[in-house]
Write a protein that holds these residues in place. Structure first.
Motif, mmCIF file in Angstrom:
data_model
loop_
_atom_site.group_PDB
_atom_site.id
_atom_site.type_symbol
_atom_site.label_atom_id
_atom_site.label_comp_id
_atom_site.label_asym_id
_atom_site.label_seq_id
_atom_site.Cartn_x
_atom_site.Cartn_y
_atom_site.Cartn_z
ATOM 1 N N GLU A 83 0.612 -1.290 0.130
ATOM 2 C CA GLU A 83 0.060 -0.157 0.280
ATOM 3 C C GLU A 83 1.126 1.007 -0.015
ATOM 4 O OE1 GLU A 83 -4.545 1.321 2.429
ATOM 5 O OE2 GLU A 83 -1.805 1.126 3.694
ATOM 6 N N LYS A 84 1.922 1.116 0.803
ATOM 7 C CA LYS A 84 2.933 2.196 1.005
ATOM 8 C C LYS A 84 3.600 2.976 -0.135
ATOM 9 C CE LYS A 84 6.390 4.980 3.688
ATOM 10 N NZ LYS A 84 5.152 5.853 4.079
ATOM 11 N N MET A 85 3.787 1.473 -1.194
ATOM 12 C CA MET A 85 4.706 2.031 -1.759
ATOM 13 C C MET A 85 4.523 2.138 -3.358
ATOM 14 S SD MET A 85 8.321 -1.326 -1.342
ATOM 15 C CE MET A 85 6.339 -2.069 -1.290
ATOM 16 N N THR A 86 2.714 2.136 -3.359
ATOM 17 C CA THR A 86 2.098 1.971 -4.456
ATOM 18 C C THR A 86 1.013 2.865 -4.628
ATOM 19 O OG1 THR A 86 0.058 0.541 -3.863
ATOM 20 C CG2 THR A 86 1.932 -0.451 -5.329
ATOM 21 N N ALA A 87 1.041 4.086 -3.128
ATOM 22 C CA ALA A 87 0.347 4.723 -3.560
ATOM 23 C C ALA A 87 -0.055 5.893 -4.270
ATOM 24 C CB ALA A 87 0.370 5.397 -1.767
ATOM 25 N N GLY A 88 1.722 6.706 -4.640
ATOM 26 C CA GLY A 88 1.849 7.382 -4.896
ATOM 27 C C GLY A 88 1.259 7.498 -7.022
ATOM 28 N N TYR A 89 1.349 6.178 -7.190
ATOM 29 C CA TYR A 89 1.329 5.744 -8.566
ATOM 30 C C TYR A 89 -0.840 5.477 -8.601
ATOM 31 C CZ TYR A 89 5.815 4.605 -9.122
ATOM 32 O OH TYR A 89 6.724 3.827 -8.695
ATOM 33 N N LEU A 90 -1.327 5.401 -7.182
ATOM 34 C CA LEU A 90 -2.998 5.428 -7.280
ATOM 35 C C LEU A 90 -2.906 6.512 -6.531
ATOM 36 C CD1 LEU A 90 -2.593 1.735 -5.895
ATOM 37 C CD2 LEU A 90 -2.648 2.065 -8.368
ATOM 38 N N GLY A 91 -2.591 7.363 -6.366
ATOM 39 C CA GLY A 91 -2.804 8.465 -6.015
ATOM 40 C C GLY A 91 -3.694 8.743 -5.266
ATOM 41 N N GLY A 92 -2.973 8.285 -4.104
ATOM 42 C CA GLY A 92 -4.061 8.380 -2.995
ATOM 43 C C GLY A 92 -2.707 8.351 -1.860
ATOM 44 N N ALA A 93 -3.197 7.983 -0.160
ATOM 45 C CA ALA A 93 -2.075 8.715 0.729
ATOM 46 C C ALA A 93 -2.134 6.423 1.557
ATOM 47 C CB ALA A 93 -1.949 9.844 1.413
ATOM 48 N N ALA A 94 -0.861 6.782 1.596
ATOM 49 C CA ALA A 94 -0.320 5.253 2.776
ATOM 50 C C ALA A 94 -0.948 5.801 4.053
ATOM 51 C CB ALA A 94 0.590 4.719 2.695
ATOM 52 N N THR A 95 -1.449 5.142 5.194
ATOM 53 C CA THR A 95 -1.607 5.934 6.440
ATOM 54 C C THR A 95 -1.473 4.121 7.035
ATOM 55 O OG1 THR A 95 -3.763 4.746 6.211
ATOM 56 C CG2 THR A 95 -3.096 7.186 6.214
ATOM 57 N N SER A 96 -0.448 4.606 8.014
ATOM 58 C CA SER A 96 0.382 4.214 9.101
ATOM 59 C C SER A 96 -1.136 3.224 9.856
ATOM 60 C CB SER A 96 1.273 4.368 10.055
ATOM 61 O OG SER A 96 1.921 3.291 10.505
ATOM 62 N N THR A 97 -0.924 1.949 9.962
ATOM 63 C CA THR A 97 -2.086 1.151 11.203
ATOM 64 C C THR A 97 -1.893 0.995 12.262
ATOM 65 O OG1 THR A 97 -2.502 -0.688 9.804
ATOM 66 C CG2 THR A 97 -3.681 1.466 9.251
ATOM 67 N N THR A 98 0.372 0.865 12.392
ATOM 68 C CA THR A 98 1.071 -0.459 13.033
ATOM 69 C C THR A 98 0.739 0.087 14.608
ATOM 70 O OG1 THR A 98 1.397 -1.780 11.212
ATOM 71 C CG2 THR A 98 2.345 -2.083 13.449
#
Length: 212
Positions: A191-206
């Motif tokens: 999720e974090k690595m692809t967020a920029g390509y998919l136009g989303g923002a990765a969030t940490s849940t851990t």
């Protein structure tokens, strides 16, 4: 790092408070056999640090407020059974999946459908974790590596084989019981690595819940 393959079911023999820290004494002959001061041990899926092993079949653990807030161990009582796993040795067999011992959230056992020898069990999970849980993917429940049989919104179902029922605490859990959940960390990295390509923002849940 752990694999979610429970080595033995231990027992909490004492719960004591030292200021804001809760000290658990746990009996686990196998895990205690080579536990050293500072070793990591997963207790119901929560990575904790062994403190001055007692030299017999017990060891002690310190739970800080963050651990108590983020995991089901806040309800620990003497006599409770817990799943135990030592950290994976570099030359060990990787039998489950990558488990960090960083609990992502607490779920609840919702329904249990017994079969002739196996059980189908449905759990709730925090809504923010649902996107990381997929059918036939991996999830850790109270330290047990399991395969997701089905998902439905913020619930998921697993099928427990006879060995899991006999050799872990999941055979004892009943509807309403809380369980520690850790989703597959690989999903969060993707999720974090692809967020920029998919136009989303990765969030940490851990949360940093108890790994020391």
């Amino acid at each position: 790092m752990f694999t979610g393959i429970v080595e033995e079911v231990g027992e909490i023999v004492d719960v004591a408070s030292s200021g804001e820290v809760v000290v658990l004494t746990v009996r686990g002959p196998l895990v205690s056999s080579d536990a050293g001061h500072g070793d990591s041990i997963a207790v119901n899926g929560c990575c904790l640090t062994a403190v001055v092993p007692d030299g017999g079949d017990t060891f002690r653990l310190e739970l800080v407020p963050e651990t108590l807030k983020r995991t089901s161990l806040s309800g620990a009582v003497a006599g409770a059974k817990v799943n135990l796993e030592r950290a994976l040795a570099a030359n060990g067999r990787f039998g489950g999946h990558i488990v960090q011992g960083h609990v992502d959230g607490v779920g609840t056992l919702l329904t249990r459908t017994p079969g002739e020898r196996s059980d189908e069990v449905r759990f709730s999970l925090p809504a923010e974790l649902a996107k990381y849980v997929v059918e036939k993917g991996s999830i850790t429940v109270d330290g047990v590596s399991l395969t997701v049989a089905a998902t439905d919104g913020d619930t998921f179902t697993v099928a427990l084989i006879p060995t899991t029922l006999a050799d872990t605490t999941l055979g004892l859990r009943r509807p309403g019981d809380p369980v520690n959940l850790e989703v597959d960390v690989l999903a969060k990295y993707v999720e974090k690595m692809t967020a920029g390509y998919l136009g989303g923002a990765a969030t940490s849940t851990t949360p940093k819940d108890g790994a020391e």
